[in-house]
Write an enzyme that holds these catalytic residues in place. Structure first.
Site, PDB file in Angstrom:
ATOM      1  N   CYS A  33       0.817  -1.219   0.000  1.00  0.00           N
ATOM      2  CA  CYS A  33       0.000   0.000   0.000  1.00  0.00           C
ATOM      3  C   CYS A  33       0.856   1.277   0.000  1.00  0.00           C
ATOM      4  O   CYS A  33       1.435   1.610  -1.025  1.00  0.00           O
ATOM      5  CB  CYS A  33      -0.974  -0.039   1.176  1.00  0.00           C
ATOM      6  SG  CYS A  33      -2.391   1.064   0.976  1.00  0.00           S
ATOM      7  N   ARG A  37     -12.978   5.621  -1.940  1.00  0.00           N
ATOM      8  CA  ARG A  37     -11.928   4.668  -1.603  1.00  0.00           C
ATOM      9  C   ARG A  37     -12.235   3.306  -2.221  1.00  0.00           C
ATOM     10  O   ARG A  37     -13.407   2.942  -2.405  1.00  0.00           O
ATOM     11  CB  ARG A  37     -11.788   4.520  -0.084  1.00  0.00           C
ATOM     12  CG  ARG A  37     -11.340   5.780   0.624  1.00  0.00           C
ATOM     13  CD  ARG A  37     -11.041   5.514   2.089  1.00  0.00           C
ATOM     14  NE  ARG A  37      -9.895   4.660   2.295  1.00  0.00           N
ATOM     15  CZ  ARG A  37      -8.628   5.086   2.247  1.00  0.00           C
ATOM     16  NH1 ARG A  37      -8.352   6.355   1.990  1.00  0.00           N
ATOM     17  NH2 ARG A  37      -7.630   4.255   2.463  1.00  0.00           N
ATOM     18  N   HIS A  54      -3.671  -5.885   1.899  1.00  0.00           N
ATOM     19  CA  HIS A  54      -3.430  -5.937   3.342  1.00  0.00           C
ATOM     20  C   HIS A  54      -4.001  -7.263   3.829  1.00  0.00           C
ATOM     21  O   HIS A  54      -4.296  -8.162   3.075  1.00  0.00           O
ATOM     22  CB  HIS A  54      -4.165  -4.794   4.050  1.00  0.00           C
ATOM     23  CG  HIS A  54      -3.612  -3.448   3.761  1.00  0.00           C
ATOM     24  ND1 HIS A  54      -2.455  -2.974   4.339  1.00  0.00           N
ATOM     25  CD2 HIS A  54      -4.060  -2.453   2.971  1.00  0.00           C
ATOM     26  CE1 HIS A  54      -2.225  -1.748   3.919  1.00  0.00           C
ATOM     27  NE2 HIS A  54      -3.182  -1.411   3.087  1.00  0.00           N
TER      28      HIS A  54
END
Length: 250
Positions: free
Chosen positions: A98, A132, A196
């Protein structure tokens, strides 16, 4: 334990780069080394650490961070730019997640159009766009690994655009930018990704990719046959279950 093989695993700035539990990737690498019968040394690289620690690394983890934390680290990491580039070119294993992935590019362009320079190790940029990209992810890896699938969770406002080899083709989720069906980046023994979760415990084949390629780089006479065999049936069962769950949310 095979006394002839040892890897130094470096966790870069764990006090800052640990968004969404990325520390779990270090735990997974440690556990895989133990199961494979490889000696390892786990070292944190902090703000005041001697740069020599990084120079001696065989596998490096660059975790995720918020925009604010990335800005805090930027000046510090700028001084390491040439070293990181040399390590990547030499084939050191590097997992950049990320924010750590975004830092490797030329720039991050925020929602107001401000350009925050990256380390410029690779020719790509990341741009903040509306909304997002959040949710479970399944990709088909480009590394030729079995299983072909890689699973994880993404949560990022930035969209990354590049023409390099991606980590995988998106089956479920958004990936780099939600448009081109590509997720992450692969270059030599470096993996950049938005996954993640953390990524390695859910995908032991990716952890082994980093470990085995790092052994090949460090030991010219390395052969996979010297390693202990691992019963991955439980991990693969969990991986299969995750795919079933994520596919149903497609």
């Amino acid at each position: 334990m095979n006394e002839n093989y040892k890897l130094k695993i470096i966790n870069m700035y764990p006090e800052v780069l640990n968004l969404y539990g990325d520390k779990g990737n270090i735990i997974a690498l440690k556990r895989r080394c133990e199961k494979l019968g490889i000696n390892y040394e786990l070292v944190d690289f902090n703000m005041d650490s001697d740069v020599k620690i990084l120079e001696e690394g065989d596998i490096i983890l660059l975790g995720g961070a918020s925009d604010r934390e990335q800005n805090i680290l930027y000046e510090k990491m700028l001084s390491l730019k040439d070293l990181l580039k040399d390590l990547i070119e030499s084939g050191v294993g590097l997992l950049a997640v990320c924010g750590g992935y975004q830092l490797l590019g030329k720039a991050y362009i925020d929602a107001k159009g401000n350009q925050i320079k990256g380390l410029e190790i690779f020719d790509f940029y990341t741009r903040a766009e509306k909304g997002r990209l959040i949710g479970n992810v399944i990709i088909k890896n480009t590394l030729g690994l079995i299983p072909e699938t890689v699973v994880g969770y993404e949560n990022h406002g930035g969209r990354t655009y590049h023409d390099m080899t991606p980590l995988g083709e998106v089956i479920v989720g958004f990936g780099n930018n939600g448009k081109d069906k590509k997720e992450g980046l692969v270059y030599k023994n470096l993996i950049g990704t938005y996954l993640h979760g953390p990524i390695l415990p859910k995908n032991p084949h990716i952890a082994d990719f980093l470990i085995k390629n790092s052994l090949k780089r460090k030991y010219p006479n390395y052969n996979d046959k010297i390693l202990s065999s691992i019963d991955d049936s439980i991990e693969l069962l969990a991986h299969k279950k995750v795919i079933e769950l994520y596919s149903s949310s497609k």
